[in-house]
Enzyme design. Structure first.
Site, PDB file in Angstrom:
ATOM      1  N   HIS A 166       0.831  -1.206   0.000  1.00  0.00           N
ATOM      2  CA  HIS A 166       0.000   0.000   0.000  1.00  0.00           C
ATOM      3  C   HIS A 166       0.868   1.259   0.000  1.00  0.00           C
ATOM      4  O   HIS A 166       2.012   1.247   0.468  1.00  0.00           O
ATOM      5  CB  HIS A 166      -0.922  -0.003   1.204  1.00  0.00           C
ATOM      6  CG  HIS A 166      -1.976  -1.061   1.139  1.00  0.00           C
ATOM      7  ND1 HIS A 166      -3.051  -1.086   1.994  1.00  0.00           N
ATOM      8  CD2 HIS A 166      -2.131  -2.128   0.313  1.00  0.00           C
ATOM      9  CE1 HIS A 166      -3.829  -2.112   1.697  1.00  0.00           C
ATOM     10  NE2 HIS A 166      -3.279  -2.770   0.682  1.00  0.00           N
ATOM     11  N   GLU A 210       0.704   3.920   1.804  1.00  0.00           N
ATOM     12  CA  GLU A 210       1.107   4.328   3.147  1.00  0.00           C
ATOM     13  C   GLU A 210       2.274   3.476   3.644  1.00  0.00           C
ATOM     14  O   GLU A 210       3.190   3.982   4.293  1.00  0.00           O
ATOM     15  CB  GLU A 210      -0.066   4.194   4.133  1.00  0.00           C
ATOM     16  CG  GLU A 210      -1.290   4.982   3.750  1.00  0.00           C
ATOM     17  CD  GLU A 210      -2.307   4.177   2.939  1.00  0.00           C
ATOM     18  OE1 GLU A 210      -3.505   4.414   3.112  1.00  0.00           O
ATOM     19  OE2 GLU A 210      -1.897   3.305   2.138  1.00  0.00           O
ATOM     20  N   CYS A 212      -6.597   1.822   5.130  1.00  0.00           N
ATOM     21  CA  CYS A 212      -7.221   0.585   5.594  1.00  0.00           C
ATOM     22  C   CYS A 212      -6.782   0.333   7.035  1.00  0.00           C
ATOM     23  O   CYS A 212      -5.950   1.064   7.589  1.00  0.00           O
ATOM     24  CB  CYS A 212      -6.819  -0.578   4.691  1.00  0.00           C
ATOM     25  SG  CYS A 212      -5.085  -1.061   4.849  1.00  0.00           S
TER      26      CYS A 212
END
Length: 170
Positions: free
Chosen positions: A87, A89, A113
């Site tokens: 991801h 992040e 998430c």
């Protein structure tokens, strides 16, 4: 009137530009790390370096089920996610230094998430700003951020730069 963008718009625009590097067919996500008004890093979601990505090999989808309880009623929620990609992040945390993250802000195109939220909660950031909601994890992520004292907000009325708003395929 100068037409100058406010800081939230400026940094979210950069996050959306970073998202254009993603090869994921389901979701293009970009993230930036900001200390004060200084840009310290950018990232996007994708396969690890040197490994075929979703556009080359297809998504590696897994299904998960999560128990959701509302008003005393239990419901199993089916969640599908791709495990081929890291991801945005997560990549941002991998490619920035802890001391740079202390007290900083993260701008991310999509609400993080649960997994990314856990990682961000321990990363030293003081604020997370996002544009598109991620309803599957929203309630528990909001509770986590409140418990950690991390400012967590969605930009309202924001319009991404032309050609960067890659809609989500479910």
């Amino acid at each position: 009137m100068t037409g100058r963008k406010d800081w939230d718009t400026y940094f979210m625009d950069i996050a959306y530009m970073a998202s254009t590097r993603s090869q994921c067919s389901r979701r293009h996500v970009g993230a930036v790390l900001v200390q004060g008004k200084k840009l310290l890093g950018t990232a996007y979601n994708g396969a690890p370096m040197g490994v075929p990505d979703c556009s080359e090999e297809g998504c590696m989808l897994v299904e998960e089920y999560e128990l959701h309880v509302a008003d005393g009623k239990e419901e199993m929620i089916r969640k599908q996610r791709c495990i081929r990609t890291i991801h945005a992040e997560q990549n941002l945390l991998l490619f920035t230094d802890r001391e740079d993250r202390e007290g900083s802000s993260v701008y991310v195109t999509d609400q993080p998430c649960w997994t990314c939220s856990n990682m961000l909660a321990n990363s030293g950031v003081r604020e997370i700003v996002f544009h598109r909601p991620y309803p599957k994890d929203s309630d528990k992520v909001n509770a986590l951020m409140a418990a950690r004292g991390i400012a967590f907000r969605q930009i309202q009325g924001y319009e991404p730069p032309e050609g960067t708003d890659h809609r989500i395929v479910n």
